[in-house]
Motif scaffolding. Sequence first.
Motif, PDB file in Angstrom:
ATOM      1  N   TYR A  45       0.855  -1.184   0.000  1.00 11.89           N
ATOM      2  CA  TYR A  45       0.000   0.000   0.000  1.00 11.89           C
ATOM      3  C   TYR A  45       0.898   1.242   0.000  1.00 11.89           C
ATOM      4  O   TYR A  45       2.006   1.212   0.527  1.00 11.89           O
ATOM      5  N   PRO A  46       0.446   2.334  -0.583  1.00  5.48           N
ATOM      6  CA  PRO A  46       1.304   3.512  -0.690  1.00  5.48           C
ATOM      7  C   PRO A  46       1.848   3.991   0.658  1.00  5.48           C
ATOM      8  O   PRO A  46       1.114   4.103   1.637  1.00  5.48           O
ATOM      9  N   TYR A  47       3.144   4.252   0.687  1.00  4.83           N
ATOM     10  CA  TYR A  47       3.787   4.897   1.834  1.00  4.83           C
ATOM     11  C   TYR A  47       4.850   5.842   1.289  1.00  4.83           C
ATOM     12  O   TYR A  47       4.963   6.005   0.070  1.00  4.83           O
ATOM     13  N   GLY A  48       5.606   6.486   2.146  1.00  6.02           N
ATOM     14  CA  GLY A  48       6.474   7.583   1.738  1.00  6.02           C
ATOM     15  C   GLY A  48       7.420   7.294   0.595  1.00  6.02           C
ATOM     16  O   GLY A  48       7.699   8.166  -0.229  1.00  6.02           O
ATOM     17  N   GLU A  49       7.938   6.079   0.543  1.00  2.92           N
ATOM     18  CA  GLU A  49       8.876   5.696  -0.514  1.00  2.92           C
ATOM     19  C   GLU A  49       8.302   5.910  -1.905  1.00  2.92           C
ATOM     20  O   GLU A  49       9.034   6.155  -2.869  1.00  2.92           O
ATOM     21  N   GLN A 259       8.917  17.671   0.382  1.00  4.12           N
ATOM     22  CA  GLN A 259       7.602  18.076   0.865  1.00  4.12           C
ATOM     23  C   GLN A 259       6.569  18.054  -0.256  1.00  4.12           C
ATOM     24  O   GLN A 259       5.444  17.563  -0.079  1.00  4.12           O
ATOM     25  N   ALA A 260       6.929  18.581  -1.422  1.00  4.31           N
ATOM     26  CA  ALA A 260       6.006  18.555  -2.557  1.00  4.31           C
ATOM     27  C   ALA A 260       5.700  17.121  -2.962  1.00  4.31           C
ATOM     28  O   ALA A 260       4.568  16.805  -3.355  1.00  4.31           O
ATOM     29  N   ALA A 261       6.688  16.256  -2.851  1.00  4.78           N
ATOM     30  CA  ALA A 261       6.491  14.854  -3.232  1.00  4.78           C
ATOM     31  C   ALA A 261       5.463  14.181  -2.342  1.00  4.78           C
ATOM     32  O   ALA A 261       4.540  13.519  -2.834  1.00  4.78           O
ATOM     33  N   VAL A 262       5.587  14.333  -1.029  1.00  4.71           N
ATOM     34  CA  VAL A 262       4.629  13.674  -0.141  1.00  4.71           C
ATOM     35  C   VAL A 262       3.266  14.359  -0.185  1.00  4.71           C
ATOM     36  O   VAL A 262       2.231  13.710  -0.035  1.00  4.71           O
ATOM     37  N   ASP A 263       3.256  15.675  -0.439  1.00  2.09           N
ATOM     38  CA  ASP A 263       1.974  16.375  -0.586  1.00  2.09           C
ATOM     39  C   ASP A 263       1.189  15.810  -1.769  1.00  2.09           C
ATOM     40  O   ASP A 263      -0.052  15.779  -1.746  1.00  2.09           O
ATOM     41  N   ALA A 264       1.908  15.366  -2.799  1.00  2.00           N
ATOM     42  CA  ALA A 264       1.252  14.819  -3.996  1.00  2.00           C
ATOM     43  C   ALA A 264       0.552  13.502  -3.711  1.00  2.00           C
ATOM     44  O   ALA A 264      -0.252  13.035  -4.525  1.00  2.00           O
ATOM     45  N   MET A 265       0.835  12.889  -2.565  1.00  2.00           N
ATOM     46  CA  MET A 265       0.228  11.605  -2.219  1.00  2.00           C
ATOM     47  C   MET A 265      -1.141  11.746  -1.565  1.00  2.00           C
ATOM     48  O   MET A 265      -1.806  10.738  -1.296  1.00  2.00           O
ATOM     49  N   ALA A 266      -1.584  12.939  -1.315  1.00  2.00           N
ATOM     50  CA  ALA A 266      -2.873  13.149  -0.649  1.00  2.00           C
ATOM     51  C   ALA A 266      -3.979  12.359  -1.338  1.00  2.00           C
ATOM     52  O   ALA A 266      -4.167  12.456  -2.551  1.00  2.00           O
ATOM     53  N   GLY A 267      -4.693  11.547  -0.557  1.00  2.00           N
ATOM     54  CA  GLY A 267      -5.802  10.758  -1.098  1.00  2.00           C
ATOM     55  C   GLY A 267      -5.396   9.498  -1.825  1.00  2.00           C
ATOM     56  O   GLY A 267      -6.236   8.832  -2.424  1.00  2.00           O
ATOM     57  N   ALA A 268      -4.122   9.137  -1.773  1.00  2.00           N
ATOM     58  CA  ALA A 268      -3.650   7.973  -2.529  1.00  2.00           C
ATOM     59  C   ALA A 268      -4.223   6.664  -2.020  1.00  2.00           C
ATOM     60  O   ALA A 268      -4.362   5.703  -2.777  1.00  2.00           O
ATOM     61  N   GLN A 271      -5.292   3.689   3.576  1.00  2.00           N
ATOM     62  CA  GLN A 271      -4.291   3.234   4.545  1.00  2.00           C
ATOM     63  C   GLN A 271      -3.077   4.171   4.608  1.00  2.00           C
ATOM     64  O   GLN A 271      -2.071   3.847   5.243  1.00  2.00           O
ATOM     65  N   LEU A 272      -3.158   5.329   3.952  1.00  2.00           N
ATOM     66  CA  LEU A 272      -2.014   6.219   3.860  1.00  2.00           C
ATOM     67  C   LEU A 272      -1.574   6.690   5.251  1.00  2.00           C
ATOM     68  O   LEU A 272      -2.399   7.112   6.061  1.00  2.00           O
ATOM     69  N   PRO A 273      -0.264   6.603   5.553  1.00  2.00           N
ATOM     70  CA  PRO A 273       0.230   7.119   6.839  1.00  2.00           C
ATOM     71  C   PRO A 273       0.002   8.621   6.950  1.00  2.00           C
ATOM     72  O   PRO A 273      -0.348   9.292   5.975  1.00  2.00           O
ATOM     73  N   SER A 274       0.236   9.165   8.134  1.00  2.00           N
ATOM     74  CA  SER A 274       0.083  10.601   8.348  1.00  2.00           C
ATOM     75  C   SER A 274       1.100  11.364   7.513  1.00  2.00           C
ATOM     76  O   SER A 274       2.112  10.811   7.062  1.00  2.00           O
ATOM     77  N   ALA A 275       0.847  12.667   7.353  1.00  2.00           N
ATOM     78  CA  ALA A 275       1.735  13.505   6.548  1.00  2.00           C
ATOM     79  C   ALA A 275       3.160  13.501   7.107  1.00  2.00           C
ATOM     80  O   ALA A 275       4.130  13.471   6.353  1.00  2.00           O
ATOM     81  N   GLN A 276       3.295  13.517   8.435  1.00  2.00           N
ATOM     82  CA  GLN A 276       4.621  13.547   9.033  1.00  2.00           C
ATOM     83  C   GLN A 276       5.353  12.224   8.827  1.00  2.00           C
ATOM     84  O   GLN A 276       6.553  12.201   8.534  1.00  2.00           O
ATOM     85  N   VAL A 277       4.636  11.117   8.967  1.00  2.00           N
ATOM     86  CA  VAL A 277       5.253   9.806   8.731  1.00  2.00           C
ATOM     87  C   VAL A 277       5.683   9.677   7.279  1.00  2.00           C
ATOM     88  O   VAL A 277       6.779   9.197   6.975  1.00  2.00           O
TER      89      VAL A 277
END
Length: 338
Positions: A45-49, A259-268, A271-277
């Motif tokens: 499932y999508p995570y920061g990587e 930061q822009a990269a993880v912001d682009a994951m919004a709604g992915a 099960q998406l982890p929190s923004a900080q994680v």
Amino acid sequence: MKSRSLIVALMPAILVAACGGGGGGTTTNASGKQLDQVTLTLNWYPYGEHAPFYLGKKQAVFEKHGIDLKIQAGQGSQKTVQATGGGQTDFGWADTPALLAAVGQGVPVKSLGVYLQTTPASVQFFDEKNITKPADLKGKKIAGTAGDALSKTFPTFLKANGLAEADVQMQNTDPAGKIAAVISGQADALLGYASDQGPTMQEKAGKKVSYLRFSELGLNFYSNGLLASTKTLESRGDLVKRMVAATSEAWAAAEKDPQAAVDAMAGASEQLPSAQVLLDQFKTTVTLLHTDATKGMAPGINTAADWQTTIDTFAKAGVITKAEPPATYWDESVAPKG
């Protein structure tokens, strides 16, 4: 990751249950450009990587290369490799040991380039355990998943640091249960990826997590990368080259602006982890993109020598029974430029 025998046993079920099918169709963007519909199945499932792929979609990097990209969640690297080889997805994102084992079993897949070239494999624990060096693991309970690459290479890590398998107590659990085992105190530490479990465990428990990283303590090998079936390589070579170029470009953009990269994951994903994680995960991921041989090069450029080191490591660990040349597992001809 399961054992090689289990890979074979699961193959029919995996191919039936794989997420979606390959793309194959075309769409037209707002400016009238024709795009190839392409599916990419992740290792989990999508995570920061995975942030670079979402940034690449948001910034139209893939579109620039003629690709309408659909990103799909995975259920483990083994299943992603099998789905890719079976044509259920155009491209996969998976761990190198899963690819090595699958190729050894005749699955028709090849790596298009490993991006996590420094392994995130690590022993993870709360600071309160006062573990600062491998010797401190003596007598500790370690949560791991039997048969996966981490558990298979852990004895090599121990040996490289003057320890024996009998010096630790291994607790077998499923991948999702390792964090719970450490938080509950049933285990002192877990085997996991510094770019994955650690930030999640730290947030859930509200306690600082530290690591003994394999790569910093005598053992490095390739981890996650892009792959395709040999059929796709042979019949859609131009698409493969465009996908590789777009992926490398997206990773380079994400590396410059996490930061822009993880912001682009919004709604992915639900099960998406929190923004900080997500941010912590990706910042760790960025530190894994190169070996000494590839520093300064574009993301996804590999060397045969680094591949050979990885192959030898997993042959010794028993993940593969026969070590083939790097070209058996990796198609260097589609490497990104730069």
